[in-house]
Design a protein around this motif. Structure first.
Motif, short mmCIF file in Angstrom:
data_model
loop_
_atom_site.label_atom_id
_atom_site.label_comp_id
_atom_site.label_asym_id
_atom_site.label_seq_id
_atom_site.Cartn_x
_atom_site.Cartn_y
_atom_site.Cartn_z
N GLN A 107 0.84 -1.18 0.00
CA GLN A 107 0.00 0.00 0.00
C GLN A 107 0.89 1.24 0.00
N ILE A 108 0.74 2.09 -1.02
CA ILE A 108 1.64 3.23 -1.22
C ILE A 108 0.83 4.53 -1.25
N LEU A 109 1.35 5.55 -0.56
CA LEU A 109 0.75 6.88 -0.59
C LEU A 109 1.77 7.86 -1.17
N VAL A 110 1.37 8.58 -2.23
CA VAL A 110 2.23 9.59 -2.87
C VAL A 110 1.73 10.96 -2.47
N ALA A 111 2.62 11.79 -1.90
CA ALA A 111 2.22 13.12 -1.42
C ALA A 111 3.13 14.18 -2.02
N LYS A 163 -2.83 -0.43 -9.49
CA LYS A 163 -3.37 0.92 -9.35
C LYS A 163 -4.19 1.08 -8.07
N LYS A 164 -4.89 0.01 -7.68
CA LYS A 164 -5.72 0.08 -6.48
C LYS A 164 -4.90 0.20 -5.21
N ASP A 165 -3.59 -0.12 -5.30
CA ASP A 165 -2.71 -0.07 -4.13
C ASP A 165 -1.96 1.25 -4.02
N ILE A 166 -2.27 2.21 -4.91
CA ILE A 166 -1.60 3.51 -4.90
C ILE A 166 -2.64 4.60 -4.66
N ALA A 167 -2.36 5.49 -3.71
CA ALA A 167 -3.20 6.66 -3.48
C ALA A 167 -2.31 7.89 -3.53
N SER A 168 -2.90 9.05 -3.80
CA SER A 168 -2.12 10.28 -3.84
C SER A 168 -2.88 11.40 -3.15
N VAL A 169 -2.14 12.27 -2.47
CA VAL A 169 -2.72 13.42 -1.78
C VAL A 169 -1.84 14.64 -2.04
N GLU A 170 -2.36 15.81 -1.68
CA GLU A 170 -1.67 17.05 -2.03
C GLU A 170 -0.91 17.66 -0.86
N CYS A 171 -1.45 17.61 0.36
CA CYS A 171 -0.85 18.36 1.46
C CYS A 171 -0.73 17.51 2.72
N ASP A 172 -0.06 18.07 3.74
CA ASP A 172 0.19 17.35 4.98
C ASP A 172 -1.11 16.97 5.69
N ASP A 173 -2.09 17.86 5.66
CA ASP A 173 -3.37 17.54 6.31
C ASP A 173 -4.02 16.32 5.68
N ASP A 174 -3.89 16.22 4.35
CA ASP A 174 -4.45 15.06 3.65
C ASP A 174 -3.71 13.78 4.03
N ILE A 175 -2.39 13.90 4.26
CA ILE A 175 -1.61 12.73 4.70
C ILE A 175 -2.14 12.22 6.03
N ALA A 176 -2.31 13.15 6.97
CA ALA A 176 -2.78 12.78 8.30
C ALA A 176 -4.15 12.12 8.23
N PHE A 235 -6.37 4.42 6.73
CA PHE A 235 -5.90 3.28 5.94
C PHE A 235 -4.45 2.92 6.30
N PRO A 236 -4.13 1.63 6.20
CA PRO A 236 -2.74 1.22 6.44
C PRO A 236 -1.86 1.58 5.25
N VAL A 237 -0.68 2.11 5.52
CA VAL A 237 0.26 2.49 4.47
C VAL A 237 1.62 1.89 4.80
N LEU A 290 3.25 11.57 11.35
CA LEU A 290 3.61 10.16 11.19
C LEU A 290 3.69 9.41 12.51
N ASP A 291 3.34 10.07 13.59
CA ASP A 291 3.37 9.42 14.91
C ASP A 291 2.59 8.10 14.86
N PRO A 292 3.26 6.97 15.09
CA PRO A 292 2.56 5.67 15.01
C PRO A 292 1.37 5.56 15.93
N LYS A 293 1.34 6.36 16.99
CA LYS A 293 0.22 6.29 17.93
C LYS A 293 -1.02 6.96 17.36
N LYS A 294 -0.81 7.81 16.32
CA LYS A 294 -1.94 8.56 15.77
C LYS A 294 -2.46 7.97 14.46
N HIS A 295 -1.55 7.47 13.65
CA HIS A 295 -2.04 6.95 12.37
C HIS A 295 -2.41 5.48 12.48
#
Length: 503
Positions: A2-6, A27-40, A46-48, A66-71
């Protein structure tokens, strides 16, 4: 995986995604976002396993995100590939020890990008995508932003050194020049760098393989067939020029080379090449948008059916049988229209297949009138009917007709004044065809009458979306029918629908 592109740039995100797809990532295993808020927000849901991050590299803020306790607690350790804009290393102090990371700097080649991912993840997707030897070759798989200031690249194929020197002297200030002294050398260069070559200037008379055969082979290869070729030749006879065009050349320049002519021809064809590439990219984007539109339609259909089914269930508990029946009829009509909404898109694209059957349209009109009564209660609009007590048959798609009559009656109610009157009638003609008429008080504004059936023509009205009459026209014509309107004495509006006779 599972990959996230930011990244803030859509072009960068798209380029990275294309490289990931080329490595075999689904393709279903790739997501993309624009900003830090979207990453959070994404990590919270979802697991990444892998984050490819091209943000501002504020480590304090990023460490919090990226705090493991939060995501989302993925069973696999999160890995981060930082894409840095300069050669200056980012400050990774304070970054959680639970996160493994690697850094790559822009601009980068496809190979260096994959190598970085392989080093970070040790995944077979990337190790198997690496060539035997990493070659430092410029590539257009790099995001467009890193190339926008790079000069176009021209390959000169010429066996005479003096001609090479002359061509380079005229072009070196505006273009990057690659040189091959024969066709064999040219193909070696093209094998590695075909993606960055914008134009080929080729001599015709060369040893072993001449320019005609060289051009013919170029046009037979998927990698090089779109690269334009201009012949440099001392042979200015019509037969030679014609032969050059027949094998795929786009132009020719006679020797001895004239600087102004060479520069003008090269500039013209490089510009054409870039415009063709841009157009091809836009076509691909439009195809992707069309596919996305279809996917959204399907998701929307699925998501709307749940609440409507709940309404149907609770309608059974309403004491008034007439009210319960009206609600169930309306909801069933809405469900039918949802099921048919994708067909409207297919009609627009010319991909619709009509499934017609002999249908009693009076019962469909009756249901649409009942729905119109509900719509018109607040305005105290009266709907009078005639001719819909007896069966009226037509050879149509019944679900398309549900949408047509609901649209036209709903529009008539909305356009009517307070305590206005809507008159609905339907009948079979002598030739067996069917006619539906909907008349309402109130008139269509003069400035939109000429374009009433165009898409979004009424979207500037208080309630209209501009799709009602447009969709009605599409659905009528898809059934080989006709729709029209007229304004009577600037007091009322009449819509007429004619549908074909029964089979």
């Amino acid at each position: 995986m599972q990959i996230l592109v930011a990244d803030e740039s859509r072009l960068v995100r798209d380029a990275i995604i294309q490289m990931l797809l080329a490595c075999g990532i689904k393709k279903k295993d790739i997501a993309s976002v624009e900003c830090d808020d979207d990453i959070a927000e994404y990590l919270a849901l979802f697991p990444v396993e892998l984050l490819i991050y091209g943000g501002h590299h504020d480590m304090k803020a990023l460490d919090d995100i990226l705090d493991p306790k939060k995501h989302y607690r993925s069973p696999i350790q999160l890995k981060v590939l930082f894409v840095q804009n300069s050669a200056k290393n980012i400050d990774i102090n304070g970054l959680s020890s639970e996160i493994s990371f690697h850094i790559i700097h822009k601009p980068f080649s496809r190979e260096s990008f994959i190598k970085a991912l392989e080093k970070l993840t040790r995944s077979k997707y990337f190790s198997e995508s690496l060539p035997k030897e990493i070659e430092q070759v410029a590539t257009r798989s790099i995001p467009e932003e890193s190339h926008k200031n790079s000069p176009p690249t021209i390959l000169i194929v010429e066996d005479e050194p003096s001609n090479i020197d002359v061509a380079i002297s005229f072009l070196k200030n505006s273009y990057k020049i690659l040189v091959a002294k024969n066709v064999k050398q040219a193909f070696c260069i093209l094998q590695k760098q075909h993606e960055v070559i914008d134009l080929i200037l080729s001599d015709i008379m060369m040893p072993e393989v001449d320019g005609y055969e060289f051009c013919r082979q170029l046009k037979q290869s998927e990698n090089t067939k779109d690269i334009p070729v201009i012949f440099l030749t001392a042979m200015a006879e019509v037969i030679n020029i014609t032969k050059g065009f027949s094998v795929g050349a786009v132009d020719y320049i006679t020797k001895p080379l004239q600087g102004d002519v060479l520069q003008a021809r090269v500039k013209t064809h490089v510009t054409l090449r870039h415009n063709q590439q841009l157009l091809a990219k836009q076509v691909e984007q439009l195809k992707e948008i069309a596919k996305l539109k279809e996917d959204v339609e399907k998701i929307t259909q699925h998501d709307l059916k749940g609440p409507l089914a709940s309404i149907l269930f609770h309608a059974e508990q309403i004491e008034s049988p007439n009210t319960a029946s009206a609600i169930k009829t309306t909801v069933n009509n809405v469900i039918s229209m949802i099921n048919r909404s994708l067909e409207l898109y297919k009609i627009e694209q010319g991909a619709f297949i009509l499934h017609a059957q002999t249908t009693d349209l009076c019962s469909i009109i009756h249901d649409a009138v009942n729905a119109g009564h509900v719509e018109g209660e607040l305005k105290e609009v009266t709907i009078n009917t005639s001719g819909i007590t007896q069966p009226a048959l037509a050879y149509v798609d019944p679900l398309l007709c549900v949408s047509i009559f609901n649209n036209l009656i709903k529009n008539a109610v909305e356009a009517s004044p307070q305590q206005g009157l809507v008159e609905v009638s339907a009948y079979n003609n002598i030739d067996g065809s069917f006619t539906f008429i909907c008349k309402n008080e109130g008139v269509i504004p003069v400035h939109i009458r000429a374009n009433l059936f165009n898409k979004y023509s009424t979207s500037n009205t208080k309630q209209g979306t501009g799709l009602g009459t447009y969709s009605a026209k599409l659905m009528v014509e898809a059934q080989n029918g006709r729709i029209s309107f007229e304004v009577l004495d600037e007091k009322c509006t009449v819509f007429t629908v004619k549908l074909p006779q029964t089979a």
